[in-house]
Design a protein around this motif. Structure first.
Motif, short mmCIF file in Angstrom:
data_model
loop_
_atom_site.label_atom_id
_atom_site.label_comp_id
_atom_site.label_asym_id
_atom_site.label_seq_id
_atom_site.Cartn_x
_atom_site.Cartn_y
_atom_site.Cartn_z
N TYR A 30 0.83 -1.21 0.00
CA TYR A 30 0.00 0.00 0.00
C TYR A 30 0.87 1.26 0.00
O TYR A 30 0.59 2.22 -0.73
N ASN A 31 1.92 1.25 0.82
CA ASN A 31 2.80 2.43 0.90
C ASN A 31 3.59 2.64 -0.40
O ASN A 31 3.86 3.79 -0.78
N ALA A 32 3.95 1.56 -1.06
CA ALA A 32 4.64 1.69 -2.34
C ALA A 32 3.72 2.37 -3.36
O ALA A 32 4.15 3.23 -4.14
N ASP A 33 2.45 1.98 -3.33
CA ASP A 33 1.47 2.60 -4.22
C ASP A 33 1.23 4.06 -3.85
O ASP A 33 1.08 4.91 -4.73
N GLN A 34 1.23 4.34 -2.56
CA GLN A 34 1.07 5.72 -2.10
C GLN A 34 2.20 6.60 -2.61
O GLN A 34 1.98 7.72 -3.09
N LEU A 35 3.42 6.12 -2.50
CA LEU A 35 4.59 6.89 -2.95
C LEU A 35 4.56 7.10 -4.46
O LEU A 35 4.96 8.17 -4.96
N ASP A 36 4.11 6.07 -5.20
CA ASP A 36 4.01 6.20 -6.66
C ASP A 36 3.05 7.31 -7.06
O ASP A 36 3.20 7.91 -8.14
N HIS A 37 2.06 7.56 -6.20
CA HIS A 37 1.06 8.59 -6.51
C HIS A 37 1.29 9.88 -5.72
O HIS A 37 0.41 10.73 -5.63
N GLY A 38 2.49 9.99 -5.13
CA GLY A 38 2.84 11.21 -4.42
C GLY A 38 2.09 11.41 -3.12
O GLY A 38 1.95 12.55 -2.65
N GLN A 39 1.62 10.32 -2.52
CA GLN A 39 0.88 10.39 -1.26
C GLN A 39 1.77 9.92 -0.11
O GLN A 39 2.69 9.12 -0.31
N PRO A 40 1.53 10.40 1.10
CA PRO A 40 2.36 9.99 2.24
C PRO A 40 2.10 8.55 2.65
O PRO A 40 0.95 8.06 2.53
N PRO A 41 3.11 7.83 3.12
CA PRO A 41 2.91 6.46 3.60
C PRO A 41 2.13 6.44 4.91
O PRO A 41 1.99 7.48 5.58
N VAL A 42 1.61 5.27 5.26
CA VAL A 42 0.83 5.13 6.50
C VAL A 42 1.53 4.15 7.42
O VAL A 42 2.34 3.33 7.01
N GLU A 43 1.21 4.24 8.70
CA GLU A 43 1.71 3.29 9.69
C GLU A 43 0.91 1.99 9.60
O GLU A 43 -0.20 1.96 9.05
N TRP A 44 1.48 0.94 10.19
CA TRP A 44 0.81 -0.37 10.16
C TRP A 44 -0.59 -0.30 10.74
O TRP A 44 -1.53 -0.82 10.13
N ILE A 45 -0.75 0.34 11.88
CA ILE A 45 -2.06 0.39 12.53
C ILE A 45 -3.06 1.17 11.69
O ILE A 45 -4.27 0.84 11.66
N GLN A 46 -2.60 2.17 10.96
CA GLN A 46 -3.48 2.92 10.07
C GLN A 46 -3.96 2.04 8.92
O GLN A 46 -5.13 2.10 8.52
N TYR A 47 -3.03 1.23 8.40
CA TYR A 47 -3.41 0.36 7.29
C TYR A 47 -4.40 -0.71 7.74
O TYR A 47 -5.34 -1.04 7.00
N VAL A 48 -4.22 -1.24 8.95
CA VAL A 48 -5.13 -2.28 9.46
C VAL A 48 -6.57 -1.77 9.55
O VAL A 48 -7.52 -2.54 9.41
N PHE A 49 -6.73 -0.48 9.77
CA PHE A 49 -8.07 0.10 9.85
C PHE A 49 -8.51 0.76 8.54
O PHE A 49 -9.54 1.43 8.50
N SER A 50 -7.74 0.54 7.49
CA SER A 50 -8.05 1.19 6.22
C SER A 50 -9.05 0.38 5.40
O SER A 50 -9.23 -0.83 5.61
N ALA A 51 -9.69 1.05 4.45
CA ALA A 51 -10.64 0.38 3.56
C ALA A 51 -9.94 -0.65 2.68
O ALA A 51 -10.50 -1.71 2.37
N ASP A 52 -8.69 -0.37 2.26
CA ASP A 52 -7.96 -1.28 1.40
C ASP A 52 -7.75 -2.63 2.09
O ASP A 52 -7.95 -3.69 1.48
N PHE A 53 -7.35 -2.59 3.36
CA PHE A 53 -7.10 -3.83 4.10
C PHE A 53 -8.38 -4.64 4.24
O PHE A 53 -8.41 -5.85 4.00
#
Length: 225
Positions: A154-177
């Motif tokens: 997810y963070n690799a995709d964020q960086l490709d689109h110029g978006q900031p990376p997220v922490e693990w706990i943020q990703y666990v509560f994300s819609a993508d996860f």
């Protein structure tokens, strides 16, 4: 040797099918990954680079965790819940963990019973729940692995689109996860529920997962024995 192999063919067959499917997934996944790499102007990856990457790990782990969750919940549910007419269920009245006599533990154990079934205390308690514990442990481990690898992808995709990376706990509560996770969970629950319900009315001659062909629909598990 032939007799020994024949008596283990069910587990051997599925082990071969698993490895074949996993290898096939790795090559198909590599092809898709490299198509995306080229489309984005990046260099294609080699085979070993891909199978050790987060992209491959997250796809494998998210399937493993859903499968082991399915078995964990099914094993747990069938202790207390019944489905009249299904060979996947105990017969009505047999709900619960059973007596020592019915479970062949302690003084009721047979001479060739597993050693820990003949003793008391924590060893018997542990062995009595060992299948559920192992299934639950594998589920939690693969769920954690999915979340960690998923965060990296997810963070690799964020960086490709110029978006900031997220922490693990943020990703666990994300819609993508949860989109990834619930896609697998709903299919597993549907498969188990279908097997339980359809096996009431449908038969497969010779299968241990089916009642004998002539068994009445309302007969549950070993009710007629």
């Amino acid at each position: 040797m032939r007799k020994a192999l024949r008596s283990q063919m069910l587990s051997i067959t599925f082990a071969i099918l698993f490895l074949g499917a996993l290898v096939g997934q790795s090559f198909a996944g590599l092809g898709v990954y490299n198509e995306n790499q080229i489309a984005h102007g990046s260099s294609p990856a080699g085979y070993w680079e891909f199978v050790t990457s987060s992209n491959f790990v997250v796809d494998v782990a998210e399937n493993w965790q859903s499968e082991y969750l399915q078995f964990f919940l099914f094993i747990l549910a069938t202790i207390w819940l019944i489905q009249r007419g299904s060979p996947e269920s105990k017969k009505p009245g047999d709900e619960g963990v059973g007596t020592d006599e019915s479970q062949l533990v302690g003084r009721f154990a047979k001479p060739n019973s597993p050693k820990w079934a003949t003793v008391g205390g924590w060893r018997l308690k542990l062995y009595s729940n060992s299948l559920l514990l192992v299934m639950g442990t594998v589920f939690l481990a693969s769920w954690w692995l999915q979340s960690v690898a998923g965060t990296m992808v997810y963070n690799a995709d964020q960086l490709d689109h110029g978006q900031p990376p997220v922490e693990w706990i943020q990703y666990v509560f994300s819609a993508d996860f949860w989109d990834r996770t619930l896609q697998n969970w709903q299919s597993e629950f549907l498969a188990v529920g279908s097997m339980v319900a359809l096996s009431i009315y449908l038969r497969q001659r010779g299968s241990a997962e089916s009642k004998p062909v002539g068994t009445p629909h309302t007969e549950t598990s070993t009710e007629g024995e």
